[in-house]
Design a protein around this motif. Structure first.
Motif, PDB file in Angstrom:
ATOM      1  N   ALA A   8     -15.993  30.586  40.346  1.00  0.00           N
ATOM      2  CA  ALA A   8     -17.186  31.205  39.778  1.00  0.00           C
ATOM      3  C   ALA A   8     -18.353  30.219  39.742  1.00  0.00           C
ATOM      4  O   ALA A   8     -19.508  30.613  39.929  1.00  0.00           O
ATOM      5  CB  ALA A   8     -16.894  31.720  38.381  1.00  0.00           C
ATOM      6  N   THR A   9     -18.072  28.960  39.478  1.00  0.00           N
ATOM      7  CA  THR A   9     -19.151  27.973  39.393  1.00  0.00           C
ATOM      8  C   THR A   9     -19.493  27.350  40.742  1.00  0.00           C
ATOM      9  O   THR A   9     -20.474  26.626  40.833  1.00  0.00           O
ATOM     10  CB  THR A   9     -18.781  26.859  38.399  1.00  0.00           C
ATOM     11  OG1 THR A   9     -17.576  26.233  38.811  1.00  0.00           O
ATOM     12  CG2 THR A   9     -18.651  27.412  37.001  1.00  0.00           C
ATOM     13  N   SER A  10     -18.723  27.636  41.767  1.00  0.00           N
ATOM     14  CA  SER A  10     -19.025  27.051  43.072  1.00  0.00           C
ATOM     15  C   SER A  10     -20.289  27.673  43.674  1.00  0.00           C
ATOM     16  O   SER A  10     -21.042  26.996  44.359  1.00  0.00           O
ATOM     17  CB  SER A  10     -17.843  27.199  44.024  1.00  0.00           C
ATOM     18  OG  SER A  10     -17.640  28.566  44.327  1.00  0.00           O
ATOM     19  N   SER A  11     -20.526  28.951  43.451  1.00  0.00           N
ATOM     20  CA  SER A  11     -21.793  29.526  43.878  1.00  0.00           C
ATOM     21  C   SER A  11     -22.758  29.375  42.702  1.00  0.00           C
ATOM     22  O   SER A  11     -22.539  29.890  41.623  1.00  0.00           O
ATOM     23  CB  SER A  11     -21.630  30.989  44.269  1.00  0.00           C
ATOM     24  OG  SER A  11     -21.288  31.759  43.169  1.00  0.00           O
ATOM     25  N   ARG A  12     -23.820  28.657  42.912  1.00  0.00           N
ATOM     26  CA  ARG A  12     -24.671  28.210  41.812  1.00  0.00           C
ATOM     27  C   ARG A  12     -25.582  29.298  41.244  1.00  0.00           C
ATOM     28  O   ARG A  12     -25.908  29.255  40.063  1.00  0.00           O
ATOM     29  CB  ARG A  12     -25.515  27.028  42.271  1.00  0.00           C
ATOM     30  CG  ARG A  12     -24.646  25.835  42.550  1.00  0.00           C
ATOM     31  CD  ARG A  12     -25.478  24.663  43.001  1.00  0.00           C
ATOM     32  NE  ARG A  12     -24.611  23.582  43.394  1.00  0.00           N
ATOM     33  CZ  ARG A  12     -24.436  22.488  42.686  1.00  0.00           C
ATOM     34  NH1 ARG A  12     -25.065  22.345  41.555  1.00  0.00           N
ATOM     35  NH2 ARG A  12     -23.626  21.548  43.105  1.00  0.00           N
ATOM     36  N   THR A  13     -26.001  30.255  42.019  1.00  0.00           N
ATOM     37  CA  THR A  13     -26.958  31.254  41.536  1.00  0.00           C
ATOM     38  C   THR A  13     -26.414  32.062  40.359  1.00  0.00           C
ATOM     39  O   THR A  13     -27.077  32.145  39.327  1.00  0.00           O
ATOM     40  CB  THR A  13     -27.389  32.185  42.674  1.00  0.00           C
ATOM     41  OG1 THR A  13     -27.933  31.394  43.732  1.00  0.00           O
ATOM     42  CG2 THR A  13     -28.430  33.178  42.208  1.00  0.00           C
TER      43      THR A  13
END
Length: 86
Positions: A8-13
Motif C-alpha cells: 500500500a505504501t509502495s505507490s506514493r500517491t
C-alpha cells in the motif's frame, strides 16, 4: 515477502492522499470548526450596527432572521445577554 502495508505504501500517491486527510482531520479536531473566529462586538449593544447584531446572534447559534430590522435584532440581543458573575 512484502506485507499488504508495504504494498500500500509502495505507490506514493494514495499514501500521501491518506496522510493529507489524516492531517486535515487532526487539525480540524484540534482547532475546532472556527479556525478564524470573528470578533465579538464590543461596547453597548444600543450602538451596534445591523451587521454587529447579526454577528453576535450567529456566534451564539440564535439564527437571526434575514428579514429582521435592527431594532428587532437588538431586542433579541438584549434578551439573550447574560449578566456577568462576580
Amino acid at each position: 515477502m512484502p506485507t499488504p502495508l508495504d504494498r500500500a505504501t509502495s505507490s506514493r500517491t494514495p499514501f500521501f492522499a491518506f496522510a493529507a486527510i489524516v492531517t486535515g482531520v487532526a487539525a480540524w479536531s484540534i482547532w475546532g470548526q472556527d479556525l478564524f473566529p470573528s470578533q465579538d462586538p464590543q461596547g453597548d449593544p444600543e450602538t451596534w450596527t445591523h451587521d454587529e447584531c447579526v454577528t453576535w446572534l450567529k456566534k451564539r447559534n440564535l439564527h437571526p432572521s434575514p428579514l429582521a430590522t435592527t431594532a428587532e435584532l437588538l431586542e433579541r440581543v438584549k434578551a439573550n445577554m447574560r449578566t456577568p458573575r462576580n
